[in-house]
Write a protein that holds these residues in place. Structure first.
Motif, PDB file in Angstrom:
ATOM      1  N   PHE A   1     -11.474  -1.223  -0.056  1.00 22.98           N
ATOM      2  CA  PHE A   1     -10.665  -1.007  -1.251  1.00 22.98           C
ATOM      3  C   PHE A   1     -10.484  -2.299  -2.053  1.00 22.98           C
ATOM      4  CE2 PHE A   1     -10.208   3.258  -0.706  1.00 22.98           C
ATOM      5  CZ  PHE A   1      -9.128   3.846  -1.367  1.00 22.98           C
ATOM      6  N   ALA A   2     -10.370  -3.423  -1.384  1.00 20.18           N
ATOM      7  CA  ALA A   2     -10.235  -4.696  -2.104  1.00 20.18           C
ATOM      8  C   ALA A   2     -11.494  -4.965  -2.942  1.00 20.18           C
ATOM      9  CB  ALA A   2      -9.974  -5.838  -1.132  1.00 20.18           C
TER      10      ALA A   2
ATOM     11  N   PRO B   1      -6.652  -8.746  -5.051  1.00 19.38           N
ATOM     12  CA  PRO B   1      -7.548  -8.299  -3.983  1.00 19.38           C
ATOM     13  C   PRO B   1      -8.239  -9.454  -3.249  1.00 19.38           C
ATOM     14  CG  PRO B   1      -7.966  -7.041  -5.970  1.00 19.38           C
ATOM     15  CD  PRO B   1      -7.004  -8.129  -6.328  1.00 19.38           C
TER      16      PRO B   1
ATOM     17  N   ASN C   1      -4.174   5.214   0.151  1.00 17.64           N
ATOM     18  CA  ASN C   1      -3.258   4.069   0.116  1.00 17.64           C
ATOM     19  C   ASN C   1      -2.103   4.266   1.086  1.00 17.64           C
ATOM     20  OD1 ASN C   1      -4.558   2.373  -1.727  1.00 17.64           O
ATOM     21  ND2 ASN C   1      -3.654   3.418  -3.479  1.00 17.64           N
TER      22      ASN C   1
ATOM     23  N   SER D   1      -5.921  -8.758 -11.659  1.00  9.21           N
ATOM     24  CA  SER D   1      -6.489  -7.647 -10.888  1.00  9.21           C
ATOM     25  C   SER D   1      -7.577  -8.103  -9.923  1.00  9.21           C
ATOM     26  CB  SER D   1      -7.069  -6.596 -11.836  1.00  9.21           C
ATOM     27  OG  SER D   1      -6.061  -6.056 -12.641  1.00  9.21           O
TER      28      SER D   1
ATOM     29  N   ASN E   1     -11.539  -2.569  -5.858  1.00 12.71           N
ATOM     30  CA  ASN E   1     -10.579  -2.977  -6.892  1.00 12.71           C
ATOM     31  C   ASN E   1     -11.110  -4.121  -7.743  1.00 12.71           C
ATOM     32  OD1 ASN E   1      -8.572  -1.076  -6.422  1.00 12.71           O
ATOM     33  ND2 ASN E   1      -7.678  -2.282  -4.772  1.00 12.71           N
TER      34      ASN E   1
ATOM     35  N   ILE F   1     -13.601  -2.536 -10.112  1.00 15.38           N
ATOM     36  CA  ILE F   1     -12.889  -1.779 -11.145  1.00 15.38           C
ATOM     37  C   ILE F   1     -12.281  -2.724 -12.179  1.00 15.38           C
ATOM     38  CG2 ILE F   1     -10.835  -0.350 -11.551  1.00 15.38           C
ATOM     39  CD1 ILE F   1     -11.544   1.098  -8.909  1.00 15.38           C
ATOM     40  N   ALA F   2     -11.755  -3.857 -11.743  1.00 14.56           N
ATOM     41  CA  ALA F   2     -11.171  -4.825 -12.668  1.00 14.56           C
ATOM     42  C   ALA F   2     -12.224  -5.331 -13.653  1.00 14.56           C
ATOM     43  CB  ALA F   2     -10.547  -5.990 -11.902  1.00 14.56           C
TER      44      ALA F   2
ATOM     45  N   LEU G   1       1.995   1.625  -3.552  1.00 12.91           N
ATOM     46  CA  LEU G   1       0.888   2.131  -4.366  1.00 12.91           C
ATOM     47  C   LEU G   1       0.647   3.620  -4.110  1.00 12.91           C
ATOM     48  CD1 LEU G   1      -1.725  -0.756  -4.083  1.00 12.91           C
ATOM     49  CD2 LEU G   1      -0.461  -0.059  -6.120  1.00 12.91           C
TER      50      LEU G   1
ATOM     51  N   TYR H   1       0.823  -1.210   0.000  1.00 13.88           N
ATOM     52  CA  TYR H   1       0.000   0.000   0.000  1.00 13.88           C
ATOM     53  C   TYR H   1       0.859   1.262   0.000  1.00 13.88           C
ATOM     54  CZ  TYR H   1      -4.657  -2.006   0.266  1.00 13.88           C
ATOM     55  OH  TYR H   1      -5.833  -2.651  -0.032  1.00 13.88           O
TER      56      TYR H   1
END
Length: 130
Positions: free
Chosen positions: A79-80, A111, A58, A107, A83, A86-87, A20, A17
């Motif tokens: 956030f996982a 997560p 992050n 991706s 993500n 988003i993937a 990132l 993190y």
């Protein structure tokens, strides 16, 4: 947390993190500056600002992993999940290509591993979530 030592995996997640966050700050500043140079400063400022905001979160998660802050566990879980969404979205936008599928799987897997790890009893105990 006084008697609970930080699990090695939490240290690794914290370092990831932090990495990132640093990369995100650099990217956000680059987008902001590039947008200004290309005379689309409004769009550059907005996009750069979003990237910088996520980067700061992050960084906070990374630091919180080392400190054992309880709220960090909740934000990392959130956030996982984000993500993963988003993937899927990126794959959908990319037109369902095979190369896109490979990137999407990576991706999603990372997560999912983080989620699995965060829900382990010793990790939850470290963050005071038991």
């Amino acid at each position: 947390m006084a008697g609970i030592s930080r699990p090695l995996g939490v240290t690794i997640v914290g370092l990831l993190y932090l990495f990132l966050g640093i990369i995100g700050l650099l990217a956000g500043i680059t987008v902001f500056v590039a947008g200004t140079a290309l005379e689309v400063s409004g769009a550059g400022a907005f996009a750069g600002g979003i990237v910088i905001l996520v980067a700061l979160i992050n960084l906070a998660i990374g630091i919180g992993c080392f400190k054992g802050w309880g709220w960090v566990w909740t934000v990392a879980v959130l956030f996982a999940f984000i993500n993963i969404l988003i993937a899927f979205y990126n794959w959908w936008v990319a037109g369902h290509s095979m190369a896109g599928l490979t990137a999407t799987l990576v991706s999603i897997i990372i997560p999912l591993i983080i989620l699995w790890y965060l829900y382990r009893d010793n990790v939850k105990a470290f963050f005071g979530k038991t």
